[in-house]
Design an enzyme around this catalytic site. Sequence first.
Site, short mmCIF file in Angstrom:
data_model
loop_
_atom_site.label_atom_id
_atom_site.label_comp_id
_atom_site.label_asym_id
_atom_site.label_seq_id
_atom_site.Cartn_x
_atom_site.Cartn_y
_atom_site.Cartn_z
N ASP A 125 44.15 -10.65 20.23
CA ASP A 125 44.57 -11.99 20.65
C ASP A 125 43.94 -13.05 19.75
OD1 ASP A 125 45.85 -13.79 22.26
OD2 ASP A 125 44.28 -13.84 23.78
N ASN B 40 59.29 -12.68 22.75
CA ASN B 40 58.09 -12.14 22.09
C ASN B 40 58.04 -10.62 22.23
OD1 ASN B 40 57.25 -13.53 24.71
ND2 ASN B 40 55.30 -12.57 24.34
N ASP B 41 57.03 -10.04 22.84
CA ASP B 41 56.74 -8.60 22.71
C ASP B 41 57.91 -7.67 23.06
OD1 ASP B 41 54.47 -10.14 22.95
OD2 ASP B 41 53.59 -8.98 24.56
N TRP C 231 63.54 -18.12 23.58
CA TRP C 231 62.30 -17.50 23.09
C TRP C 231 62.25 -16.01 23.37
CZ3 TRP C 231 57.61 -18.52 20.72
CH2 TRP C 231 56.59 -17.58 20.94
N TRP D 219 57.50 -20.34 24.43
CA TRP D 219 57.01 -19.35 25.39
C TRP D 219 56.89 -19.97 26.79
CZ3 TRP D 219 52.99 -18.71 28.79
CH2 TRP D 219 52.75 -17.40 29.25
N ARG E 117 45.58 -6.70 30.98
CA ARG E 117 47.05 -6.63 30.94
C ARG E 117 47.60 -5.57 29.98
NH1 ARG E 117 45.53 -11.82 28.96
NH2 ARG E 117 45.92 -12.12 26.72
N TRP F 228 54.93 -9.82 32.59
CA TRP F 228 54.43 -9.65 31.22
C TRP F 228 54.58 -8.21 30.75
CZ3 TRP F 228 49.42 -13.08 30.53
CH2 TRP F 228 49.79 -14.42 30.65
N GLU G 218 45.10 -6.97 23.43
CA GLU G 218 46.41 -7.00 24.09
C GLU G 218 47.19 -5.76 23.66
OE1 GLU G 218 47.48 -11.61 24.79
OE2 GLU G 218 47.93 -10.93 22.78
N1 DQQ Z 1 52.41 -11.29 25.54
C1 DQQ Z 1 52.58 -11.00 26.93
C2 DQQ Z 1 51.28 -10.45 27.39
C3 DQQ Z 1 50.68 -9.93 26.15
C4 DQQ Z 1 51.08 -10.95 25.15
C5 DQQ Z 1 52.96 -12.26 27.64
C6 DQQ Z 1 51.03 -10.45 23.73
O1 DQQ Z 1 51.48 -9.45 28.36
O2 DQQ Z 1 49.31 -9.76 26.26
O3 DQQ Z 1 54.21 -12.73 27.18
O4 DQQ Z 1 51.85 -11.22 22.88
#
Ligand code: DQQ
Length: 642
Positions: A325, A98-99, A96, A123, A236, A162, A292
Amino acid sequence: MSLPDMVRGEGVTRCSNVAVKLSFIVALVILCSGRWVDSAEPISRNHRVQLRELHNQDSVHWQDREREDSKATYGETQEQALQYRTAFHFQPTKNWMNDPNGMMYYKGWYHLFYQYNPYGALWGNIVWGHVVSKDLIHWKYLEDGEYPIVGGPDWYDLYGAWSGSTTFLPDGTPAMLYTGWSNVVSNVSSLPLIQIQTQNLALPVDKDDPLLRKWYKSEANPVIVAEPWMDATKFRDPTEAWKGEDGSWRILIGARKTDNVTGTAHLYRSKDFVKWEYSHDIDSLKDTGMWECPDFFPVGLKGKVGLGVSANFPGIKHVLKVSLDNTKHDHYSVGVYDVKTETFKADDSLADVGIGLRYDYGKYYASKSFFDQKTGRRILFGWVNESDSDLDAITSKGWSGIQALPRQLWLDPKTGVDLIQTPVEEVDGLHKDKVSKSGFTLAAGSLAPVEGVHGPQLDVQIKFYKPEITGNKTKFFFNASDGASLQAGQVCSQTGAAHRGYLGPFGVLVLSTQDHKEQTAVYYYLQVRRDGKWDAIICSDQSRSTLQTDVDTTVYGTYVRVLESEKYLTLRTIVDHSVVETFAQGGRTVVTSRVYPTLAVNDGAYFYLFNNGVGAVHFFIRAFRSNALNQSVRGFINEDSH
Ligand code: DQQ
């Protein structure tokens, strides 16, 4: 032409992913492990350019009944899943992602960090992955199984590291601020533990290492904990820090107020990058929910040149971007950063952050930009999630998530309100087999292949002459009752590529089978208004992109601002196996989609131009096949000299 009372479009979901029972997932995860082999590059085919008059029939979509009959009811096979790996978009070899996090140019290398689960294709267990590149396209890993930032063993990031950003300290050291996810003991007996987010600092062990292989966490961590009156579970994603006139650092932290509905960005200040103090909120907006991954940066009024985050002088604007979000969309707003009050004010309050423009009207989230010190560009990365199911991720694919192509970003000097995004010019280095034709005419109701344009890796660039409205076209007027009040995405999904309008739809079919049973249609559709003008909508129609049933085939679409002075409607569509990225009107509007064809793969992926309007469309086309081999991550940095 100004955007009318157009609410920017949301797509309409036609299918939703199947819910998967947790126990089943766990069993499958255990069964499924191993590396995934890349698919081969397609071989080109010669096609005769042929313009077929297909009046009085549905020239783009085949008979739906026939399609329904042949629809597969299965998920992806492992063999199919190999075709979905991209060739020139960054994605890890497995698991996986993501960001995008903390991108920077440092001592000759571009660095991309990203949210990564080393243990699976969904995730969880989030650490920072890290790859480096000379050209933003071909990425290499540093060490196998080593991650620059992982959660724990300290309490403040025990459950995950994160998202966060890089800031260059005055001596040039890149410093990483990131969010730690953890639990703390609460004083509420029914909730003995509560989750919290803290902000933490990591620094390179050896700042002379251009590859920045090793990082350590500051002993001062956590450097920021939420104020008692804040919601520490919605706190965050620190931005890159900028310096104010007083020499102190400032950052933003994404948050949601304790009313549970207001999105906000807390501004913190520090003199030494270690001790941080909450100051105030730079901006906030009710009913936008958790903000976010905020991003805050200046842009010049003219030209493509980017600015570092601390630049602030008369005659520039600032951009605030947040990732909502609630909707999983990235919204930006252009406005003014008042250095006295240290607040951001959108130029247009109706297009404030969270309710106005989006970076992308398809699938694109948690983006982050950085100033490229090598070339002076501002470059944007964004995460493109999958549209197939979690079950596919853990069974057939073994991976999930790609990064969109890096995009250069600047303020549109013509409108002053839009950001222009184009794929970084390094993408052009992948081009081969150029096809270029000018002065084309696509007759009404026609569908045409283009010789030499074929396969699942394409970069197609088209300029359509702006069509004229002639005669009485009352039957094509859009009335409030028949659609003018619809959001653009709904217009796209209700009309579809097969609809016969006056001005369009016209555009391209990519990843299409020869019988069009599978096809992804990207097109313009022009809504004719009573005042004799039209509004342009760009659509990306995934509804027929696959015979699979367990895929989200949401149709995306939105209005595109087209100026009177502009002679063309432009379309650039980049195809890379399972991703289709469309840059409309020179990059003023962008739409990204994920598709999973079962038959229109590799050499079976055909390309067509189509025009379903009742008038002819005139255009130029340039198209390239892409030279990239699956996939752009070639392995480890020390496998070859650099
Ligand atoms: N993904 C992270 C967070 C953020 C979110 C966690 C946005 O820090 O807010 O994996 O996709």
